[in-house]
Design an enzyme around this catalytic site. Structure first.
Site, PDB file in Angstrom:
ATOM      1  N   LYS A 181       0.885  -1.177   0.000  1.00 19.69           N
ATOM      2  CA  LYS A 181       0.000   0.000   0.000  1.00 19.69           C
ATOM      3  C   LYS A 181       0.917   1.219   0.000  1.00 19.69           C
ATOM      4  CE  LYS A 181      -1.917   3.019   1.919  1.00 19.69           C
ATOM      5  NZ  LYS A 181      -1.635   4.423   1.544  1.00 19.69           N
TER       6      LYS A 181
ATOM      7  N   GLU B 230       9.285   1.681  11.195  1.00 22.55           N
ATOM      8  CA  GLU B 230      10.367   2.663  10.992  1.00 22.55           C
ATOM      9  C   GLU B 230       9.733   4.029  10.964  1.00 22.55           C
ATOM     10  OE1 GLU B 230      13.551  -0.220   8.835  1.00 22.55           O
ATOM     11  OE2 GLU B 230      12.826   1.533   7.746  1.00 22.55           O
TER      12      GLU B 230
ATOM     13  N   CYS C  29      13.899  10.763   7.228  1.00 25.23           N
ATOM     14  CA  CYS C  29      13.768  10.357   8.632  1.00 25.23           C
ATOM     15  C   CYS C  29      15.088  10.464   9.370  1.00 25.23           C
ATOM     16  CB  CYS C  29      13.245   8.935   8.704  1.00 25.23           C
ATOM     17  SG  CYS C  29      14.248   7.787   7.757  1.00 25.23           S
TER      18      CYS C  29
ATOM     19  N   GLU D 283       9.128  16.890  14.918  1.00 25.49           N
ATOM     20  CA  GLU D 283       9.706  16.548  13.615  1.00 25.49           C
ATOM     21  C   GLU D 283       9.071  17.451  12.560  1.00 25.49           C
ATOM     22  OE1 GLU D 283       8.596  12.886  11.579  1.00 25.49           O
ATOM     23  OE2 GLU D 283      10.706  12.496  11.132  1.00 25.49           O
TER      24      GLU D 283
HETATM   25  P1  NAD Z   1       2.338   8.660   7.323  1.00 26.89           P
HETATM   26  O1  NAD Z   1       2.499   7.916   8.596  1.00 26.89           O
HETATM   27  O2  NAD Z   1       1.355   9.754   7.285  1.00 26.89           O
HETATM   28  O3  NAD Z   1       1.952   7.682   6.125  1.00 26.89           O
HETATM   29  C1  NAD Z   1       2.740   6.565   5.782  1.00 26.89           C
HETATM   30  C2  NAD Z   1       1.853   5.509   5.152  1.00 26.89           C
HETATM   31  O4  NAD Z   1       0.921   5.034   6.121  1.00 26.89           O
HETATM   32  C3  NAD Z   1       1.012   5.991   3.973  1.00 26.89           C
HETATM   33  O5  NAD Z   1       1.000   4.983   2.977  1.00 26.89           O
HETATM   34  C4  NAD Z   1      -0.361   6.159   4.587  1.00 26.89           C
HETATM   35  O6  NAD Z   1      -1.412   6.030   3.660  1.00 26.89           O
HETATM   36  C5  NAD Z   1      -0.386   5.024   5.581  1.00 26.89           C
HETATM   37  N1  NAD Z   1      -1.339   5.170   6.682  1.00 26.89           N
HETATM   38  C6  NAD Z   1      -1.773   6.307   7.271  1.00 26.89           C
HETATM   39  N2  NAD Z   1      -2.652   6.011   8.246  1.00 26.89           N
HETATM   40  C7  NAD Z   1      -2.780   4.658   8.300  1.00 26.89           C
HETATM   41  C8  NAD Z   1      -3.526   3.754   9.092  1.00 26.89           C
HETATM   42  N3  NAD Z   1      -4.345   4.166  10.051  1.00 26.89           N
HETATM   43  N4  NAD Z   1      -3.406   2.426   8.867  1.00 26.89           N
HETATM   44  C9  NAD Z   1      -2.565   1.975   7.908  1.00 26.89           C
HETATM   45  N5  NAD Z   1      -1.842   2.793   7.107  1.00 26.89           N
HETATM   46  C10 NAD Z   1      -1.929   4.130   7.301  1.00 26.89           C
HETATM   47  O7  NAD Z   1       3.810   9.173   6.967  1.00 26.89           O
HETATM   48  P2  NAD Z   1       4.221  10.152   5.762  1.00 26.89           P
HETATM   49  O8  NAD Z   1       3.795  11.530   6.123  1.00 26.89           O
HETATM   50  O9  NAD Z   1       3.808   9.549   4.477  1.00 26.89           O
HETATM   51  O10 NAD Z   1       5.827  10.030   5.836  1.00 26.89           O
HETATM   52  C11 NAD Z   1       6.627  10.835   6.614  1.00 26.89           C
HETATM   53  C12 NAD Z   1       7.023  10.149   7.920  1.00 26.89           C
HETATM   54  O11 NAD Z   1       7.726   8.934   7.648  1.00 26.89           O
HETATM   55  C13 NAD Z   1       7.983  10.959   8.772  1.00 26.89           C
HETATM   56  O12 NAD Z   1       7.583  10.923  10.117  1.00 26.89           O
HETATM   57  C14 NAD Z   1       9.315  10.248   8.596  1.00 26.89           C
HETATM   58  O13 NAD Z   1      10.235  10.442   9.647  1.00 26.89           O
HETATM   59  C15 NAD Z   1       8.882   8.847   8.482  1.00 26.89           C
HETATM   60  N6  NAD Z   1       9.924   8.032   7.834  1.00 26.89           N
HETATM   61  C16 NAD Z   1      10.644   7.145   8.592  1.00 26.89           C
HETATM   62  C17 NAD Z   1      11.666   6.392   8.021  1.00 26.89           C
HETATM   63  C18 NAD Z   1      12.491   5.436   8.856  1.00 26.89           C
HETATM   64  O14 NAD Z   1      13.156   4.593   8.272  1.00 26.89           O
HETATM   65  N7  NAD Z   1      12.477   5.526  10.179  1.00 26.89           N
HETATM   66  C19 NAD Z   1      11.944   6.530   6.662  1.00 26.89           C
HETATM   67  C20 NAD Z   1      11.195   7.443   5.907  1.00 26.89           C
HETATM   68  C21 NAD Z   1      10.173   8.170   6.512  1.00 26.89           C
END
Ligand code: NAD
Length: 502
Positions: free
Chosen positions: A190, A265, A299, A396
């Protein structure tokens, strides 16, 4: 070297098919419409609609989970050499399409060509690296006891869900999907609703390279419906998630009823600590690279600069000079260093910190403005005069925004560095070896680099502590997540069995 014009022409040809046909889901090797209709994906570069995308719902997830379940036995039982070959073919096919992937990624996410042209190749590298380990993935140990020959082996978990964010989406997706497939799992992916283009390219490339239908399924849509349904589906054995800490916590709750194994992550507010005995020129380069590359939407970015007060003034002065020279522009211009942020909601969030910084009493030493409103552009920003209690030091921001905080002693630096809910990465700059040893031992982070920016080496563990995540990727750690350990004890003789009711 290609120019912006060349890239735009090539992109136009690539987008033509997406504009005409949109992006469907891909389930069991078939294109399908979304059960909840369609949504539009918009480019952050010019705020134009790119194309329609299937909006998946619980029914689509159910179909994809069933397809992954049906494809699992054959994929699991395929001779390791064959599975390995298919994954190498996928890596080669990604390399052959690296330019297409990079063009789509830049336009869909706003990430600069400078970095994305390499991100596609890193995606291929993920497939190559894990393909090389397919043949040993099931290996175990021999742990003999006085009466038993105990052996362990590993078996793939089954169908797993992969949920990815919009920052460098292609690379991050391959990072999860490649080890899952190498382990023998099948996948329902997804992708983030804000960046569907390269997830579509990935499933197409993989199938053309020989991945059997149903082994990788892609369902587009929003987190609250498609994402949620994936985390709750009983056939899905585990969820590998990359995204925000808040979402990670929701996913853990959603997966509880079906006892999902989760790998999270999540976010970071990572410190880079610069001591006055460091190589300050190299430290300066790394500090700038680790917050302003990839639009700061990273991240592992070092978003808190902890700088020793003896060198603070000169270090910040040099920083301001360099930050003001960073080139903001169209992501497909090869000279661009920072492109637009992913979309309006995120742009509003990042720019809201310009006022928050001022309200908290910090100084905007560079940036703090938006250069033009054709897309979601933000000037690289530096806050000085900050302390660790301010929101700009605690939250963040996930943009090209750095908060500089002074410190006097090593103890103070450590205390500030650890005073955060997060613990993904830390960067330490010092030429004092014993200090580096002491400091890294006490620094609360999953990954630390000393006198270096973040240089990813696939055999090493990637992941965070505290609110930055649970679990590790890389090396054999990925297989530990996607596989189940099995112990088998073979009696070596006629050992005494306690007799009841005899
Ligand atoms: P997000 O959490 O908003 O979304 C990530 C994914 O989760 C999307 O595909 C979204 O549709 C899905 N999602 C959202 N709500 C959900 C739910 N209730 N159930 C299942 N899936 C759901 O994150 P974002 O804004 O897309 O990405 C940015 C974030 O990702 C930042 O906080 C960043 O630090 C983090 N990040 C972490 C790493 C790591 O390796 N630690 C790497 C890249 C990004």
């Amino acid at each position: 070297m290609s120019t912006l014009d060349d890239n735009l022409k090539k992109l136009d040809r690539l987008l033509d098919r997406f504009r005409k046909r949109g992006i469907p889901n891909r389930i069991a090797g078939q294109d399908t419409d979304g059960g909840a209709g369609r949504f539009q994906t918009v480019s952050p570069v010019d705020k134009q609609v790119i194309c329609d995308v299937a909006r998946g719902n619980a029914e689509d997830i159910d179909a994809a989970a069933k397809a992954a379940h049906a494809a699992f036995p054959a994929w699991r039982d395929m001779p390791a050499k064959e599975r390995k070959k298919i994954l190498i073919n996928v890596a080669e096919a990604i390399e052959a399409r690296a330019e297409d992937i990079a063009l789509c990624e830049c336009y869909d996410t706003g990430q600069a060509w400078k970095f994305m042209s390499k991100a596609a190749l890193r995606g291929a590298e993920n497939f190559r690296y894990f393909a090389a380990q397919v043949e040993s993935a099931r290996d175990g140990q021999s742990l003999p006891s006085p009466t038993l020959m105990n052996v362990t082996t590993r078996t793939p978990l089954g169908p797993v869900g992969v949920i990815t964010p919009w920052n460098t989406p292609f690379m991050l997706s391959t990072w999860k999907i490649a080890p899952a497939l190498a382990a023998g799992c099948t996948v329902v992916h997804k992708p983030a609703e804000d960046s569907p283009l390269t997830a579509r390219l990935l499933v197409e490339i993989a199938e053309e390279a020989g991945l059997p239908p149903g082994v990788l399924n892609t369902v587009n849509g929003f987190g609250e419906d498609a994402g949620r349904a994936l985390t709750e589906h009983p056939l899905i054995r585990a969820i590998a998630f990359v995204g925000e800490s808040r979402t990670g916590s929701m996913i853990t709750k959603q997966g509880a009823d079906t006892l999902k194994r989760v790998h999270l992550e999540l976010g970071g507010k990572n410190p880079v600590i610069v001591f006055d005995d460091a190589d300050l020129e190299r430290a300066l380069d790394a500090v700038i690279f680790m917050i302003y590359s990839i639009n700061g939407e990273r991240c592992t970015s070092s978003s808190r600069l902890l700088v020793q007060d003896t060198i603070r003034e000169q270090f910040e002065a040099k920083l301001v000079e360099r930050v003001n020279r960073i080139k903001v522009g169209h992501p497909l211009d090869p000279n661009t260093e920072i492109g637009p942020l992913i979309g309006k909601t995120h742009f509003d969030k990042v720019t809201s910190y310009f006022d928050i910084a001022k309200q908290d009493g910090a100084t905007i030493a560079a940036g703090g403005t938006t250069p033009d409103d054709s897309g979601y552009y933000v000037r690289p920003t530096l806050f000085t005069g900050a302390n660790n209690a301010m929101r700009i030091a605690r939250e963040e921001i996930f943009g090209p925004v750095l908060t500089s905080i002074p410190f006097t002693t090593e103890e103070e630096a450590l205390s500030i560095a650890n005073d955060t809910q997060y613990g993904l990465t830390g960067y330490v700059w010092t030429n004092d070896l014993t200090r580096a040893l002491r400091f890294t031992d006490k620094l609360e982070a999953g990954m630390i680099w000393v006198n270096s920016e973040n240089v990813r080496h696939l055999p090493t563990p990637f992941g965070g502590v505290k609110s930055s995540g649970i679990g590790r990727d890389g090396g054999d750690w990925s297989f530990e997540f996607y596989m189940e350990q099995k112990h088998i004890g073979f009696a070596t003789g006629q050992h005494k069995i306690t007799r009841l009711g005899a």
